[in-house]
Scaffold this active site. Structure first.
Site, PDB file in Angstrom:
ATOM      1  N   CYS A   1     -20.009 -12.253 -18.484  1.00  0.00           N
ATOM      2  CA  CYS A   1     -21.330 -12.323 -19.118  1.00  0.00           C
ATOM      3  C   CYS A   1     -21.340 -13.373 -20.226  1.00  0.00           C
ATOM      4  O   CYS A   1     -22.265 -14.189 -20.302  1.00  0.00           O
ATOM      5  CB  CYS A   1     -21.696 -10.953 -19.657  1.00  0.00           C
TER       6      CYS A   1
ATOM      7  N   CYS B   1     -28.697  -8.639 -14.884  1.00  0.00           N
ATOM      8  CA  CYS B   1     -28.154  -8.438 -16.227  1.00  0.00           C
ATOM      9  C   CYS B   1     -29.185  -8.871 -17.256  1.00  0.00           C
ATOM     10  O   CYS B   1     -29.704  -9.992 -17.209  1.00  0.00           O
ATOM     11  CB  CYS B   1     -26.875  -9.254 -16.418  1.00  0.00           C
TER      12      CYS B   1
ATOM     13  N   CYS C   1     -24.018  -6.807 -17.709  1.00  0.00           N
ATOM     14  CA  CYS C   1     -22.748  -6.994 -16.988  1.00  0.00           C
ATOM     15  C   CYS C   1     -21.653  -6.140 -17.600  1.00  0.00           C
ATOM     16  O   CYS C   1     -21.429  -6.160 -18.797  1.00  0.00           O
ATOM     17  CB  CYS C   1     -22.253  -8.439 -17.091  1.00  0.00           C
TER      18      CYS C   1
ATOM     19  N   CYS D   1     -27.604 -12.089 -19.297  1.00  0.00           N
ATOM     20  CA  CYS D   1     -27.301 -13.395 -18.682  1.00  0.00           C
ATOM     21  C   CYS D   1     -27.995 -13.599 -17.341  1.00  0.00           C
ATOM     22  O   CYS D   1     -27.863 -14.643 -16.725  1.00  0.00           O
ATOM     23  CB  CYS D   1     -25.792 -13.581 -18.513  1.00  0.00           C
TER      24      CYS D   1
ATOM     25  N   GLY E   1       0.780  -1.229   0.000  1.00  0.00           N
ATOM     26  CA  GLY E   1       0.000   0.000   0.000  1.00  0.00           C
ATOM     27  C   GLY E   1       0.811   1.278   0.000  1.00  0.00           C
ATOM     28  O   GLY E   1       0.241   2.367  -0.122  1.00  0.00           O
TER      29      GLY E   1
END
Lengths: 304, 203, 365
Positions: free
Chosen positions: A276, A245, A270, A248, A36
């Site tokens: 997807c 979605c 998606c 899908c 980080g």
């Protein structure tokens, strides 16, 4: 008068010269040792503009090998223009195998999304980062920020988040939502939606971050704690959708809104194009799938 | 002034295919430091200096160049090794450990003192040394329990050939976090990574 | 009916073909040659070399042709090319004392040893469009040769003032090491010493540096400057190869140098002296060199215990925003898809509005 063929210069593998790769590799080893923390690096001008992924490209170019399989996505999709362009860059300079399938990739370079599918411990995800400094909006001066990180003086972030709650009733940051890495450094995840933040915590894959214009590299090793900043009485909440979605039927993926007409008609799909496609290939069907063909909506075939 | 050709006669060879092999070596080292305690294999250069191993040499060829300052302990600092590094890496060899970006210690039991090396500073913890310690074995010794980033669960390592006070030196190093030095243990062509972020407990 | 459009490889290829066509323009017009650009647009070439940080007039001219005249784009091309070049060492510092002068002026004295040499300058032209230049086979005027050559050595104003103790000496103030900082190899770090600042200004966008310099003249960190000396001409570049141990000449480059003499400082026990600002550019570019000198002096404010109150005096403000390749990239990156983040904002906005509206409905019931 000499006649020069266009672009017949011979590139080193993955474009960067070996000295630059070594410099970046040394930086990466330190970055992983200090999760980080933003390590300054001598970033070079690349053939793509600053702000368009040069940091991510330099990281990928420094780790990429001839045997690696590379996936490049932007907004979660393989076929957005910039992802296509970056893939072309590596095709020309490294000639490695490319894939759209998350599960097949060794290295995934991404802008603004984490794939929906869980990444494995033999994968590396490289994030393109515009502004590596999570405190930038609160403190424009780099010298000051470096001191704040040095002494973990993160009070001004706490105050800013609290003021947000006072104004909006909740923390109103929706992307590039700051996190605390390994319990020590506040880190900018890059402009991924906050929906993706939970994936960063204890991820099995190695996460590398490249900011070319600002010249910073940072890293989060696998299985490292990454906590989205919040308060006990206002815990972090990722985005949710009422819709699924349209293609899908996925209920748990980040959805792009597609505007269909000027009467408010819209479709949710998606954002992760591979996720997807896989779901559709497995037989999942969304509520708008039958109409998709009529709408002329689909993924372009010539992305690669 | 001696001709450069005469100076470099008899230098041992480096990597056969430097671009690809340094990349593979780097990936193994990246893996080692991302998953501390795991043992990785480094690609072998065609030859290596006396007293060094293929793994140690591979690491040097991958990371050292004219922007890095290297400190070598007495065992590492053979004429063979110095000439090899000068030719293949062009790196600067320094006399004082605290000036070094990298330290190569072929005899860690000969008074290894982590305090001698740069630990970084509050604003730039990255400006610390990385040490390569050549050990007899990477497994088979007394267990040291490691915990921290990169480890899903606490994991034991058991190298043979570290100084008896290594654990307590490491505890002091880890207490400096985010400052501190980072270490690779090397044996033959294998490496094990110990970044400063890892805590160690004698089991 | 909505058809989802996604940029594919084909789209990019087609766009490049269209670009090449647009760049060429009307085919009945002769194609611009790189040589013509190099010879007849040499001031554009100067800017591209300076900000591209690479002295090569032919490559700069090529970049200008390839970029269709967009100088910032040409600068980017040159910088990206520079990245690929192998570096084999550092030259000796160029000696502008030994410059083969084409132009040398000073505003601080009416006359000076060697004289005021105007050289080729637009300074005293009347800015009236010259329509005769529309004529392509115009007769060329030849400048006449002077009776006397220029003096061998043209002593600097800075030396003259310095010899009398009136001007602070040229120094390496703030730099301990013999090696100058190199921004092309290392990232910026603050506080930045003068070598890093000067390199940043050299590579910086002329418009930005000009505006900042101008701001110092208008009170935003002003230091009452005088143009001590401006000189433009050729200097030799030499290099000492390790195997030889003596300098070898690599050739000549053209540079423009500006030394500003600025407000005198002093302290209780230090007699007052004029202070310096320094600017330099590749090719002939006085505007840039002069602006650079003004901003150099402004950023030195802390050396003279002047409070840094204004943008031109702020190291971070100046140095982080001077690079037009970075600036252009980041400003224009907004053209990239940002729809995922925008979707996130939409989601929040809709929700907050719904909550506010339902609160309002509740409170009105």
């Amino acid at each position: 008068m000499t006649h020069v063929e266009p672009n017949h210069t011979a590139y080193n593998f993955a474009y960067l010269d070996e000295q630059t790769k070594r410099m970046i590799r040394r930086v990466l080893l330190k970055a992983v040792a200090i999760p980080g923390y933003q390590v300054p690096f001598g970033g070079r001008e690349m053939p793509l503009p600053y702000g368009w992924g040069t940091g991510g490209i330099q990281v990928t170019a420094s780790i990429l090998g001839a045997e690696d399989v590379l996936k490049v996505i932007d907004q979660g999709a393989d076929d957005t223009t910039n992802a296509v362009n970056i893939r072309r860059f590596f095709a020309v300079t490294a000639n490695v195998r490319m894939t759209e399938k998350t599960s097949e990739a060794d290295i995934i370079q991404t802008r603004h999304r984490i794939p929906e599918e869980n990444l494995r411990d033999d994968q590396i995800i490289v994030y393109q980062v515009p502004i590596p400094e999570p405190l930038r909006k609160l403190e424009p001066r780099e010298e000051e920020c470096r001191k704040l990180h040095a002494y973990a003086e993160y009070g001004l972030m706490q105050v800013a988040l609290y003021e947000d709650i006072a104004r909006f009733g909740e923390i109103s940051i929706t992307y590039d939502y700051p996190v605390l890495t390994n319990g020590r450094y506040i880190t900018a995840p890059s402009p991924i939606p906050k929906f993706d933040n939970p994936k960063m915590n204890n991820m099995a894959a190695l996460q590398l971050f490249g900011a070319g214009r600002e010249k910073r590299i940072y890293a989060i090793p696998p299985y490292t704690s990454v906590a989205s900043l919040d308060f006990d009485d206002h815990p972090f909440k990722p985005q949710e959708w009422d819709e699924v979605c349209g293609l899908c039927g996925a209920q748990n993926s980040f959805l792009d809104e597609v505007i269909l007409d000027d009467k408010g008609g819209h479709l949710f799909v998606c954002s992760d194009s591979d996720y997807c496609s896989q779901r559709q290939a497995e037989g999942h069907v969304g509520p708008m799938a039958a109409d998709a063909e009529n709408l002329g909506f689909g993924r372009s075939n010539d992305a690669l | 002034m001696m001709s450069p050709l005469v100076q470099f006669a008899g230098i041992k060879r480096g990597f056969q295919n430097p671009v690809q092999q340094t990349q593979r070596c780097f990936r193994s080292m990246l893996d080692a430091v991302s998953r501390p305690g795991s043992i990785t294999t480094l690609p072998s250069p065609s030859e290596h200096p006396a007293g060094w191993t293929t793994g140690l040499t591979a690491a040097a060829l991958t990371l050292f160049d004219n922007d890095t300052k290297i400190w070598l302990d007495a065992s590492a600092k053979s004429d063979d090794a110095v000439a090899y590094l000068r030719f293949h890496c062009g790196c600067v060899i320094v006399d004082e450990p605290e000036q070094a970006n990298f330290g190569v210690i072929c005899s860690p039991t000969d008074g290894l003192n982590l305090n001698q090396f740069a630990i970084g500073d509050a604003q730039y913890p990255d400006r610390s040394a990385t040490l390569f310690l050549l050990v007899e074995q990477l497994t088979g010794g007394a267990e040291l329990q490691c915990n921290g980033p990169g480890l899903k669960v606490p994991t034991g390592i058991s190298p043979i050939g570290l100084p008896p006070d290594f654990a307590s030196q490491w505890i002091d190093n880890h207490a400096l976090y985010p400052n501190g030095i980072d270490i690779f243990l090397i044996c033959g062509d294998q490496a094990l990574g110990l970044p400063r972020s890892i805590s160690i407990k004698e089991a | 009916m909505y058809v989802a459009v996604k940029g594919g490889e084909k789209a990019i290829e087609n766009s490049h073909t269209l670009l090449a066509e647009t760049r060429r323009g009307d085919r009945s017009v002769p194609q611009l040659s790189v040589r013509q650009i190099q010879e007849q647009l040499s001031l554009s070439v100067a800017r591209v070399m300076t900000e591209g940080s690479l002295y090569d007039p032919e490559l700069a001219a090529l970049a200008i042709k390839q970029a269709q005249g967009d100088l910032v784009e040409a600068i980017f091309l040159l910088r990206a090319y520079r990245t690929t070049l192998q570096r084999f060492g550092n030259s000796e510092p160029i000696d502008t004392n030994g410059m083969r002068i084409e132009r040398r002026i000073s505003a601080t004295f009416k006359d000076l040893p060697g004289g005021q040499i105007l050289g080729p300058t637009y300074d005293y032209t009347h800015r009236l469009l010259d329509f005769s230049l529309l004529n392509e086979d115009q007769e060329q005027q030849n400048a006449s040769i002077a009776d006397q050559p220029l003096a061998e050595q043209l002593p600097r104003v800075a030396e003259i003032l310095g010899a009398q103790g009136l001007l602070e000496p040229a120094s390496h103030a703030g730099t301990d090491s013999a090696e100058p900082f190199d921004l092309t190899r290392e990232p910026m770090s603050f506080p930045a010493d003068r070598d890093q600042r000067l390199q940043n200004l050299f590579r910086g966008d002329e418009g930005f540096i000009l505006a900042l310099g101008y701001s110092t003249q208008r009170g935003f960190g002003g230091v009452h400057p005088f143009a001590g000396e401006i000189r433009f001409g050729q200097v030799e570049v030499s290099f000492v190869p390790e195997e030889l141990g003596f300098p070898v000449s690599l050739g000549e480059i053209t540079v423009t140098e500006s030394e500003m003499v600025t407000q005198f400082q002093g302290a209780k026990d230090v007699p007052p002296q004029f202070t310096r600002g320094y600017g330099i550019s590749f090719g002939h570019s006085e505007r840039k060199a002069m602006a650079m000198a003004l901003v150099d002096r402004a950023m030195r404010c802390e050396e003279f215990e002047e409070e840094a109150k204004y943008p031109a005096q702020s190291q971070e403000f100046v140095m982080y925003h001077s690079d037009n390749v970075e600036a252009s990239g980041f400003v224009q990156h907004l053209k990239l898809p940002h729809y995922v983040d925008f979707q996130s904002e939409l989601e929040l906005l809709r929700r907050l509005r719904r909550e506010m509206q339902s609160d309002q409905r509740e409170s009105s019931e």
